[in-house]
Design a protein around this motif. Structure first.
Motif, PDB file in Angstrom:
ATOM      1  N   ASP A  41       0.907  -1.125  -0.119  1.00  0.00           N
ATOM      2  CA  ASP A  41       0.035  -0.011  -0.037  1.00  0.00           C
ATOM      3  C   ASP A  41       0.871   1.225  -0.046  1.00  0.00           C
ATOM      4  OD1 ASP A  41      -2.312   1.789   0.062  1.00  0.00           O
ATOM      5  OD2 ASP A  41      -3.070   0.939   1.951  1.00  0.00           O
ATOM      6  N   LEU A 113       0.911   1.932  -8.629  1.00  0.00           N
ATOM      7  CA  LEU A 113      -0.480   1.737  -8.088  1.00  0.00           C
ATOM      8  C   LEU A 113      -1.248   2.295  -9.002  1.00  0.00           C
ATOM      9  CD1 LEU A 113      -0.584   1.795  -4.270  1.00  0.00           C
ATOM     10  CD2 LEU A 113      -0.780  -0.230  -5.483  1.00  0.00           C
ATOM     11  N   ASP A 114      -0.930   3.783  -9.731  1.00  0.00           N
ATOM     12  CA  ASP A 114      -1.870   4.335 -10.787  1.00  0.00           C
ATOM     13  C   ASP A 114      -2.031   3.175 -11.724  1.00  0.00           C
ATOM     14  OD1 ASP A 114      -2.304   6.452  -8.910  1.00  0.00           O
ATOM     15  OD2 ASP A 114      -0.629   7.657 -10.063  1.00  0.00           O
ATOM     16  N   THR A 117      -4.271   0.547 -10.895  1.00  0.00           N
ATOM     17  CA  THR A 117      -5.760   0.940 -10.956  1.00  0.00           C
ATOM     18  C   THR A 117      -6.233   0.918 -12.252  1.00  0.00           C
ATOM     19  OG1 THR A 117      -5.219   1.920  -8.683  1.00  0.00           O
ATOM     20  CG2 THR A 117      -7.103   2.499 -10.073  1.00  0.00           C
ATOM     21  N   GLN A 118      -5.414   1.833 -13.088  1.00  0.00           N
ATOM     22  CA  GLN A 118      -5.932   1.794 -14.509  1.00  0.00           C
ATOM     23  C   GLN A 118      -5.908   0.417 -15.251  1.00  0.00           C
ATOM     24  OE1 GLN A 118      -6.582   4.555 -16.339  1.00  0.00           O
ATOM     25  NE2 GLN A 118      -6.197   5.973 -14.919  1.00  0.00           N
ATOM     26  N   ALA A 121      -9.233  -0.756 -14.186  1.00  0.00           N
ATOM     27  CA  ALA A 121     -10.441  -0.272 -14.591  1.00  0.00           C
ATOM     28  C   ALA A 121     -10.622  -0.585 -16.146  1.00  0.00           C
ATOM     29  CB  ALA A 121     -10.214   1.170 -14.550  1.00  0.00           C
ATOM     30  N   GLU A 239      -7.969  -5.687  -9.340  1.00  0.00           N
ATOM     31  CA  GLU A 239      -6.683  -4.635  -8.963  1.00  0.00           C
ATOM     32  C   GLU A 239      -5.800  -5.387  -8.068  1.00  0.00           C
ATOM     33  OE1 GLU A 239      -6.134  -0.245  -6.489  1.00  0.00           O
ATOM     34  OE2 GLU A 239      -8.150  -0.881  -7.655  1.00  0.00           O
TER      35      GLU A 239
END
Length: 256
Positions: A41, A113-114, A117-118, A121, A239
């Motif tokens: 995290d 992490l971005d 996440t993308q 998605a 994710e």
């Protein structure tokens, strides 16, 4: 009881990511510590990355900032302990590997992490390939994962609104809370948890609930809650599955 035959089929996701050099891969782990459960995290305010390395026999948590790394130990159940649960030689090897992994991970944050996440998605939108953006040519990593299918569930069909969240207790319990109309859902009406013996969701209605006001009988609410529990608290989403696969690649546990 939840009807598991209503689960959607598993799907695939491929993500091309820029993971850089994998220093941890050069540090071997003891055989009995070679298959950890990994989680990470990022705390944006503290600019801190947090790596969890977990086994049935114990856990190692490594926190990394620009100033260096710190670590502490937990029991297999997650309770804090002052010393390592493993012999000195095994602990030293695990710390070398984990520190290298934590350093590589921190250098990639928060952009990694971005990207994860993308990619998730994109998967949720029906696409099976995500490619990260890069500024210049370099060696990229292809990560391929299988995402478990969720259970098909209906939206809440009772009166008012509901929400669910974790509560204290054994076997990862959650509480279903209800509120009339559009008000905040703050009245607990049912609970769900993981059956320790079977690994499947179980649920119970709380006493004193007027189910006529809720708009659905308890015999309909409980299977619905078990489905929600399965989807949101048991089945790994895209994710989380991709994050785990990335950590394993960074750690040299998946060199495919």
């Amino acid at each position: 009881m939840t009807d598991l035959s209503l689960r959607m089929p598993n799907t695939r996701l491929r993500a091309v990511l820029n993971l850089g050099v994998k220093h941890a891969a050069s540090f071997p782990l003891p055989t009995h510590l070679s298959s950890p459960e990994l989680y990470a995290d990022w705390d944006d305010d503290a600019q801190l990355s947090d790596l969890h390395v977990e086994f049935d026999s114990g856990q190692l948590h490594v926190e990394t900032t620009g100033g260096g790394t710190d670590h502490h130990f937990h029991t297999g159940a997650g309770e804090h302990r002052a010393s390592s649960p493993w012999p000195d030689a095994d602990t030293a090897a695990l710390l070398r590997w984990s520190s290298a992994l934590a350093g590589d991970l921190h250098a990639l944050m928060p952009g990694l992490l971005d990207d994860i996440t993308q990619a998730a998605a994109w998967h949720d939108s029906g696409f099976d390939l995500y490619i990260c953006e890069v500024d210049e040519p370099g060696q990229l990593d292809l990560i391929e994962i299988e995402v478990e299918g969720e259970l098909m569930t209906l939206p809440w069909l009772g009166a008012g609104t509901v929400t669910h969240d974790h509560i204290d207790g054994e076997n990862h319990p959650i509480a279903l809370a209800w509120g009339p109309g559009e008000t905040e859902a703050d009245q607990p009406i049912a609970q769900a948890w993981t059956d320790a013996a079977t690994g499947v969701p179980r649920s119970r209605a709380l006493p004193g609930v007027d189910w006529d006001v809720i708009g659905l009988p308890a015999v309909e609410v409980l299977p619905w809650l078990e489905g929600i529990y399965l989807n949101h608290h048991m089945i790994p989403d895209a994710e989380g599955t991709l994050l785990n696969a990335v950590l394993r690649r960074l750690g040299g546990l998946d060199l495919s």
